[in-house]
Design a protein around this motif. Structure first.
Motif, PDB file in Angstrom:
ATOM      1  N   THR A   3       0.632  -1.020  -0.116  1.00 38.64           N
ATOM      2  CA  THR A   3       0.103   0.093   0.264  1.00 38.64           C
ATOM      3  C   THR A   3       1.003   1.016  -0.161  1.00 38.64           C
ATOM      4  O   THR A   3       2.438   1.032   0.567  1.00 38.64           O
ATOM      5  N   LEU A   4       0.042   2.486  -0.280  1.00 41.49           N
ATOM      6  CA  LEU A   4       1.058   3.304  -0.389  1.00 41.49           C
ATOM      7  C   LEU A   4       0.235   4.871   0.546  1.00 41.49           C
ATOM      8  O   LEU A   4      -0.675   4.660   0.655  1.00 41.49           O
ATOM      9  N   ASN A   5       1.398   5.281   0.831  1.00 40.64           N
ATOM     10  CA  ASN A   5       0.141   5.850   2.517  1.00 40.64           C
ATOM     11  C   ASN A   5       1.819   7.181   2.373  1.00 40.64           C
ATOM     12  O   ASN A   5       3.023   6.529   2.313  1.00 40.64           O
ATOM     13  N   PRO A   6       1.179   8.166   3.027  1.00 42.00           N
ATOM     14  CA  PRO A   6       2.737   9.605   3.213  1.00 42.00           C
ATOM     15  C   PRO A   6       3.744   8.521   4.207  1.00 42.00           C
ATOM     16  O   PRO A   6       4.410   9.346   3.732  1.00 42.00           O
ATOM     17  N   ALA A   7       3.567   7.978   5.657  1.00 37.66           N
ATOM     18  CA  ALA A   7       4.421   7.400   5.754  1.00 37.66           C
ATOM     19  C   ALA A   7       5.438   6.715   5.006  1.00 37.66           C
ATOM     20  O   ALA A   7       6.889   6.794   5.124  1.00 37.66           O
ATOM     21  N   VAL A   8       5.018   5.689   4.002  1.00 38.24           N
ATOM     22  CA  VAL A   8       6.101   5.285   2.960  1.00 38.24           C
ATOM     23  C   VAL A   8       6.445   5.950   2.400  1.00 38.24           C
ATOM     24  O   VAL A   8       7.824   5.719   2.073  1.00 38.24           O
ATOM     25  N   GLU A   9       6.017   6.925   1.479  1.00 35.10           N
ATOM     26  CA  GLU A   9       6.577   7.851   0.894  1.00 35.10           C
ATOM     27  C   GLU A   9       7.709   9.032   1.695  1.00 35.10           C
ATOM     28  O   GLU A   9       8.295   9.281   0.912  1.00 35.10           O
ATOM     29  N   LEU A  10       7.797   9.130   3.035  1.00 33.37           N
ATOM     30  CA  LEU A  10       8.315   9.736   3.920  1.00 33.37           C
ATOM     31  C   LEU A  10       9.525   9.077   4.134  1.00 33.37           C
ATOM     32  O   LEU A  10      10.567   9.192   3.504  1.00 33.37           O
ATOM     33  N   ALA A  11       9.167   7.733   3.982  1.00 30.67           N
ATOM     34  CA  ALA A  11      10.964   6.532   4.519  1.00 30.67           C
ATOM     35  C   ALA A  11      11.244   6.827   2.943  1.00 30.67           C
ATOM     36  O   ALA A  11      12.784   6.656   3.272  1.00 30.67           O
TER      37      ALA A  11
END
Length: 222
Positions: A3-11
């Protein structure tokens, strides 16, 4: 990560590409390692395996009578903590309190698994069931603040070693047959957002397209 979410994009910012308008254009889904994961779990299992039914009388009958064999187990899993650090310096994710890296939501805190099987003279059945508590994916956006409801499923299998069950039938030699029903109750994941609406991409048929399925397998060894 599914899944894609802001936490994954930030990391993993280098895996996301956006155009000049800020719209997402591509994502690198190659497998990667995470920096650290902490799990605290309490797990208990009760099981039994052995013959059931009346014992044969001592003597000649004891050597010839076969008793049914029962196997049964019940496993309870309680997740006390489950925290994940994707990359050094990134915010730590609490998978039991609304953070998630999966399309099926956060980690369920409670899970139960049970199996029961009975076997006798080449015939048998097996029932497998599983239940997990609900979970949450938190977001400030009402349409992305998701609640995953508890889910329970059960599978049933009936099988026969035809050579053992019918020793005097020639075609039954070295043959087995199995009838299986997966997800006998046709239970599927149910997801709603903060408004009580199920997002289109999280409809039950998308998360589990197959649902209940029935299969019949015949195996013959030559």
């Amino acid at each position: 990560m599914s899944t894609l979410n802001p936490a994954v994009e930030l990391a993993f910012p280098d895996r996301f590409r956006r155009n000049e308008l800020g719209r997402l254009t591509s994502v690198d889904f190659r497998a990667t390692n995470v920096a650290r994961e902490l799990q605290e779990t309490l797990k208990g299992t009760v099981s039994y395996a052995g013959p059931v039914g009346s014992k044969p009388v001592e003597g000649k009958e004891e050597a010839t009578v076969q008793r049914p064999n029962l196997t049964a187990s019940l496993t309870s899993t309680l997740r006390i903590a489950n925290r994940l650090l994707l990359t050094p310096g990134a915010p730590e994710l609490d998978l039991l309190h609304g953070d998630s890296i999966s399309a099926t939501g956060g980690r369920p805190r409670w899970q139960m698994d049970a199996d029961v099987g009975l076997f006798h003279r080449g015939l048998g059945f097996l029932v497998q069931s599983s239940w997990r508590s609900g979970s949450r994916f938190r977001s400030e956006e009402p349409s992305a603040d998701l609640r995953f409801k508890p889910l329970g499923t059960a599978n049933v299998s009936l099988f026969a070693d035809l050579e053992t069950a019918f020793p005097k039938v020639s075609w039954a030699s070295k043959a087995t047959v199995e009838l299986s029903v997966r997800n006998i109750g046709n239970a599927r994941p149910q997801v709603v957002d903060r408004r009580g609406v199920t997002p289109n991409g999280l409809q039950a048929a998308y998360l589990d397209p197959l649902g209940r399925s029935v299969s019949l397998n015949l195996l013959k060894r030559f």
